[in-house]
Design a protein around this motif. Structure first.
Motif, short mmCIF file in Angstrom:
data_model
loop_
_atom_site.label_atom_id
_atom_site.label_comp_id
_atom_site.label_asym_id
_atom_site.label_seq_id
_atom_site.Cartn_x
_atom_site.Cartn_y
_atom_site.Cartn_z
N LYS A 1 0.83 -1.20 0.00
CA LYS A 1 0.00 0.00 0.00
C LYS A 1 0.87 1.25 0.00
O LYS A 1 1.78 1.38 0.81
CB LYS A 1 -0.91 -0.01 1.23
CG LYS A 1 -2.14 0.84 0.99
CD LYS A 1 -3.12 0.68 2.11
CE LYS A 1 -3.98 1.94 2.09
NZ LYS A 1 -5.29 1.77 2.61
N LEU B 1 -9.04 6.74 -3.22
CA LEU B 1 -9.30 5.68 -4.19
C LEU B 1 -9.40 4.33 -3.52
O LEU B 1 -9.64 3.33 -4.16
CB LEU B 1 -8.19 5.64 -5.22
CG LEU B 1 -8.17 6.84 -6.16
CD1 LEU B 1 -6.88 6.88 -6.93
CD2 LEU B 1 -9.35 6.78 -7.09
N PHE B 2 -9.16 4.31 -2.22
CA PHE B 2 -9.06 2.99 -1.58
C PHE B 2 -10.19 2.74 -0.59
O PHE B 2 -10.71 3.66 -0.03
CB PHE B 2 -7.71 2.86 -0.89
CG PHE B 2 -6.59 3.15 -1.83
CD1 PHE B 2 -6.28 2.24 -2.83
CD2 PHE B 2 -5.89 4.34 -1.78
CE1 PHE B 2 -5.27 2.51 -3.72
CE2 PHE B 2 -4.89 4.61 -2.67
CZ PHE B 2 -4.58 3.69 -3.65
N PRO C 1 -9.11 4.58 -11.55
CA PRO C 1 -9.29 3.68 -10.40
C PRO C 1 -9.04 2.22 -10.75
O PRO C 1 -8.38 1.50 -9.99
CB PRO C 1 -10.75 3.91 -10.00
CG PRO C 1 -11.11 5.25 -10.55
CD PRO C 1 -10.31 5.40 -11.80
N ALA C 2 -9.55 1.79 -11.91
CA ALA C 2 -9.37 0.39 -12.29
C ALA C 2 -7.89 0.08 -12.53
O ALA C 2 -7.39 -0.99 -12.17
CB ALA C 2 -10.18 0.09 -13.55
N ARG C 3 -7.17 1.02 -13.12
CA ARG C 3 -5.74 0.79 -13.37
C ARG C 3 -4.98 0.62 -12.06
O ARG C 3 -4.11 -0.23 -11.93
CB ARG C 3 -5.14 1.95 -14.17
CG ARG C 3 -5.57 1.94 -15.64
CD ARG C 3 -5.16 3.22 -16.34
NE ARG C 3 -3.70 3.32 -16.54
CZ ARG C 3 -3.10 4.41 -17.00
NH1 ARG C 3 -3.81 5.49 -17.29
NH2 ARG C 3 -1.80 4.44 -17.16
N VAL C 4 -5.32 1.48 -11.07
CA VAL C 4 -4.63 1.40 -9.79
C VAL C 4 -4.97 0.09 -9.09
O VAL C 4 -4.09 -0.60 -8.57
CB VAL C 4 -5.00 2.60 -8.90
CG1 VAL C 4 -4.36 2.46 -7.53
CG2 VAL C 4 -4.55 3.89 -9.56
N GLN C 5 -6.27 -0.26 -9.13
CA GLN C 5 -6.69 -1.50 -8.50
C GLN C 5 -5.91 -2.68 -9.07
O GLN C 5 -5.42 -3.54 -8.35
CB GLN C 5 -8.21 -1.68 -8.71
CG GLN C 5 -8.88 -2.60 -7.70
CD GLN C 5 -8.58 -2.21 -6.26
OE1 GLN C 5 -8.62 -1.02 -5.92
NE2 GLN C 5 -8.25 -3.17 -5.42
N ALA C 6 -5.78 -2.68 -10.39
CA ALA C 6 -5.07 -3.77 -11.05
C ALA C 6 -3.62 -3.83 -10.58
O ALA C 6 -3.06 -4.91 -10.35
CB ALA C 6 -5.14 -3.59 -12.56
N LEU D 1 -2.45 -2.83 -7.67
CA LEU D 1 -2.35 -3.27 -6.29
C LEU D 1 -2.62 -4.76 -6.15
O LEU D 1 -2.07 -5.42 -5.28
CB LEU D 1 -3.35 -2.48 -5.42
CG LEU D 1 -3.01 -1.01 -5.25
CD1 LEU D 1 -4.07 -0.30 -4.43
CD2 LEU D 1 -1.65 -0.84 -4.58
N GLU D 2 -3.49 -5.28 -7.04
CA GLU D 2 -3.84 -6.69 -6.92
C GLU D 2 -2.82 -7.60 -7.58
O GLU D 2 -2.71 -8.77 -7.24
CB GLU D 2 -5.23 -6.93 -7.52
CG GLU D 2 -6.33 -6.51 -6.56
CD GLU D 2 -7.68 -6.43 -7.24
OE1 GLU D 2 -7.79 -6.83 -8.41
OE2 GLU D 2 -8.63 -5.97 -6.58
#
Lengths: 404, 471
Positions: free
Chosen positions: A265, A403-404, B247-252, B254-255
């Motif tokens: 994170k 965003l989290f 948001p989707a790019r960041v989520q990807a 992080l995952e």
């Protein structure tokens, strides 16, 4: 400009965007005239803003994102699976001139992954700058990211053509550097900074042109366990010992192809913001690292309020300050008053005693300043500065996008 | 009542004439009725007329403020400015220091708005290429400023794009630069969307790629680049999609699990990185020849000459005029003197190593002559790394510094040569300091010169003996 070049531009701009520095200011005025191209005016221009709120001033690209180093925080480390590309010297020159002529940029910010050797890489970067300046009379801004492992002679050649040289320290302590960037060495980096600083001072004295806009560096925040206090101490040393113009703080940002060694994170972006505010206090407001750090807890700055307000809340006995009497140093310490507002107050109060409605015209941060100052018609009543809920009254809930 | 009619736009001349007339008539601000919007007198010379009053003396800061504020589109601008002038002329010379005064505050805001508009036009205007009948490069731009700033931005664009042919069109006037002259023109209509070359496409790709989705903050972007500017900036077409997908790019990111490197570690290449220093004298000299002189002017770098392993290395100051043309050290008048002195001392010039502390000729041009300029301490230091690396390859038994420059390069301090001539420890080398042969050329008296020459030859003999003694 063909498809292949556009594709490469995409890869090598993407690879360069984690460098926070973008300033195009501080250069000596220069103009290309009828035969050359461009000008530098001393203050840079932001030609666009991207939706992350950051300014686009220079064409910020890597010469190549192939790299032999393996720094874990870097998307371009040799063990990363990122797509790779490489520009020729000629291509970078063509892109820079093309975008410059369309008024998209102030100039070039060139960095690179290390290929073959630090010297080979540095020489290619230096050749870009030399070709722009000598063959095209380019008078725009050139910022070269210097490779500290390169030979001194190459760094000095680079300084002949660039407006600014920068060497990224990246991590504030030697032990983080050892853990996260095995090919780098804190001693080498500081020696190179020292060398650049010495050359800049000599050139200024002898009226030669050598990196006239000085040098800057970047520290990554949140990748290691360094506290804000130790980050600021590092900056303090850099400003004093190496005459740096700017230290940039870059909150470690999640990257595609991340290494498993890194925290998953990212740190809150607010931390970076607070560090910039603290850096400003350090350079222009007469604060010491110790004073700034005392506003927070355990060496970390308060994320909820700016460091000047944090310091004031812990030093309430020094307030309220009379705006019609106090000296400049003390006025600068009033939360909400910036250096420009302070100067306006100093010049306006020579002509009349200042009242609150006057102050409202002089400063835009008066709401935060109120509890800390005295004006001709105003005194914070009821010991406002002593109230325990002062902090809550001054803080508006953060509206930062999460965003989290 | 004094009715004043000024022209459309920023009519600085008209305002200046009006102020002179009004000041001469001692007309108070409330007695003046300002109107702007008289048809523009393009081409008509609006010179001074006898009815105008004498020039009015105002503090510089007031003059500067007027120049900016007349560009504002606020119809009240002239009335406000005249109010300022009136008060300044009637006892309030330092009025502009009173930033809290309501009039000053309002004018400062107008001033700031105009400056911002100028700045944004410098920043956000985009040129695109247009077909040129003569086959050259031509550029054009369309921009919509808020205020009458077309003339005010002209110097910036002329200075920056002096070598290009360009046209700037706006609803408030236009500019054309043909590489020689600037021409102002009337307001223009928005042209049809241009068909640009692929640089516009490349720029949009750059804009998209330099955006970091993990830091999305559209409010900060809009504060600096309000939506009204977007229409004329091609890259802004990408903004909605960039924000939507962030948001989707960041989520990807992080995952995604840390991936195992696909390629194996290039161990050989990593090890080879450390061996970047020049391996021999030839490689070093090739670096030196590829490098740019610190002070522009020299024809070429002049590298050292003589056998590696020579017993003595002589270090001079810097190449002179002849050396710069021929690319060899010590071939000019001082070099010939050195050659002769070496012979007299029984030293074979071909058996020693000759080089200079600084590798490029520095001079000032006087007519046809190039007059030698001594290198500065900073320049000497800049070349020092090369000199020390060079000596490392030659490995002489004794290094002889000829003159103060060489001594400074080799010791890092200023050495008074005449007083300290003789053996001296250099940084890592056994050394010897004597005068530079050009010193002998500068002595006016024949007797003095002969004496200096004899001392120089004696020094050379002593140095040779020292070098032999260490054999």
């Amino acid at each position: 400009m063909d498809d292949a070049l556009i594709e490469k531009l995409g890869i090598l701009a993407d690879a360069a965007k984690y460098d926070a520095s973008c300033a195009s200011s501080g250069a000596k005025p220069r103009r290309g005239g009828k035969e050359g191209l461009g000008s530098t005016t001393g203050s840079g221009i932001c030609h666009a803003y991207t939706p992350d709120g950051r300014c686009v001033s220079l064409l910020k690209i890597l010469l190549t994102n192939h790299c032999l180093f393996d720094c874990v925080y870097c998307i371009n480390r040799r063990s990363s699976n990122v797509r790779r590309a490489r520009f020729t010297v000629e291509e970078v020159v063509r892109l820079t001139l093309g975008f410059y002529k369309r008024n998209c940029i102030e100039g070039l910010f060139l960095s690179s992954g290390i290929i073959r050797s630090p010297d080979h890489t540095m020489e290619q970067m230096m050749l870009v700058a030399r070709t722009l300046r000598r063959d095209h009379g380019f008078a725009g801004y050139i910022h070269l990211k210097t490779i500290p492992e390169a030979s001194p002679w190459l760094i000095e050649q680079a300084g002949l053509w660039a407006d600014r040289l920068s060497i990224n320290l990246e991590l504030p302590s030697d032990h983080s550097l050892k853990a996260f960037a095995p090919e780098k060495n804190g001693g080498t980096i500081k020696a190179a900074m020292g060398q650049v600083n010495e050359r800049i001072l000599e050139a200024r004295e002898e009226r030669r042109r050598f990196s006239p806009a000085g040098q800057s560096t970047q520290l990554i925040v949140g990748a290691d366990d360094a506290t804000d206090r130790s980050v600021l101490e590092t900056s303090g040393t850099l400003y004093q010992r190496y005459g740096l113009r700017r230290v940039y703080y870059s909150a470690f940002s999640p990257i595609p192809e991340a290494s498993s060694v890194l925290p998953v994170k990212p740190p809150p972006l607010q931390r970076e913001n607070r560090l910039y505010q603290a850096d400003w206090l350090l350079r222009y407001y007469g604060f010491t690292v110790e004073e700034i750090a005392s506003g927070g807890e355990n060496g970390m700055l308060d994320l909820g309020i700016d460091p000047k307000l944090a310091w004031a809340l812990k030093n309430r006995e020094r307030f309220p300050v009379d705006v019609n009497r106090a000296d400049r140093e003390m006025l600068l310490r009033v939360p909400g008053l910036g250096a420009r507002a302070v100067d306006k107050i100093l010049s306006a109060r020579r002509h009349a005693r200042l009242r609150m409605e006057d102050l409202a015209r002089l400063s835009s941060g008066l709401r935060r300043s109120r509890p800390f100052l005295i004006a001709a018609d105003y005194h914070p009543t009821g010991g406002l500065t002593d109230r325990l809920d002062l902090r809550r009254r001054l803080v508006t809930p953060s509206s930062q996008l999460s965003l989290f | 009542m004094h009715p004043i009619a000024l022209q459309e736009g920023a009519d600085l001349d008209g305002f200046r004439r009006a102020v002179r007339r009004l000041a001469a008539a001692r007309a108070a601000p409330d007695e003046v009725l300002w109107s702007a919007g008289a048809p523009s007198l393009f081409g008509a010379a609006a010179g001074a007329s006898p009815a105008d009053g004498a020039p009015v003396r105002l503090p510089q800061a007031v003059g500067r403020l007027i120049e900016t504020v007349v560009c504002h589109s606020d119809p009240e601008r002239y009335a406000l400015l005249y109010r300022l002038v009136w008060r300044v002329l009637n006892g309030e010379r330092a009025l502009l220091d009173r930033h809290a005064d309501p009039l000053v505050h309002r004018l400062e805001r107008l001033d700031k708005a105009v400056r911002r508009d100028i700045h944004k036009m410098h920043a956000f205007l985009r040129f695109h290429t247009v077909p040129d009948p003569d086959g050259g490069e031509r550029y054009a731009a369309w921009f919509e400023p808020d205020h009458h700033i077309v003339e005010a931005v002209a110097p910036f664009f002329v200075e920056r794009f002096e070598s290009m042919v360009w046209t700037i069109l706006t609803p408030k006037g236009s500019l054309h630069w043909d590489r020689q002259r600037l021409m102002s023109g009337p307001p223009a209509e928005r042209p049809d969307s241009p068909a640009d070359d692929r640089f516009a496409e490349g720029w949009q790709r750059y804009y998209e790629s330099t955006f970091n989705p993990a830091r999305v903050n559209p409010a900060a972007m809009r504060a600096e680049m309000p939506r009204k500017y977007w229409a004329n900036m091609p890259e802004t077409a990408a903004i909605p999609a960039l924000i939507r997908s962030a948001p989707a790019r960041v989520q990807a990111m992080l995952e995604a699990e840390a991936a195992i490197p696909r390629r194996r570690t290039p161990e050989k290449a990593v090890a080879a990185m450390a061996r970047q220093a020049p391996a021999n004298l030839e490689e070093l000299n090739s670096l030196i020849r590829r490098s740019e002189p610190l002070v522009p002017g020299a024809t070429q770098a002049v590298t050292g000459e003589g056998p590696e392993g020579a017993a003595i290395a002589f270090v001079g100051e810097q190449p002179g005029d002849r050396e710069d043309r021929e690319g060899r050290p010590f071939v000019g008048p001082a070099g010939q003197l050195l050659t002769a002195a070496l012979a007299e001392a029984g030293i074979d010039r071909n058996g020693v190593y000759l080089t200079n502390a600084v590798k490029h000729f520095k001079f000032v041009q006087r007519g046809k002559r190039r007059i030698h300029q001594s290198p500065t301490a900073g320049e000497i230091k800049h070349y020092r790394w090369w000199l020390l690396t060079e000596l490392g390859f030659v490995r002489p038994r004794l290094v002889v510094a000829l003159g103060a420059t060489a001594a400074l390069a080799l010791t890092g301090r200023a050495v008074p040569v005449l007083r300290e001539r003789g053996p001296m420890a250099f940084d890592g080398w056994d050394g010897f300091v004597t005068v530079h042969p050009s010193h002998l050329l500068r002595l006016p008296e024949e007797a003095e010169r002969r004496k200096a020459q004899a001392d120089f030859v004696a020094d050379l003999r002593r140095a040779a003996a020292l070098a032999r003694g260490r054999r």
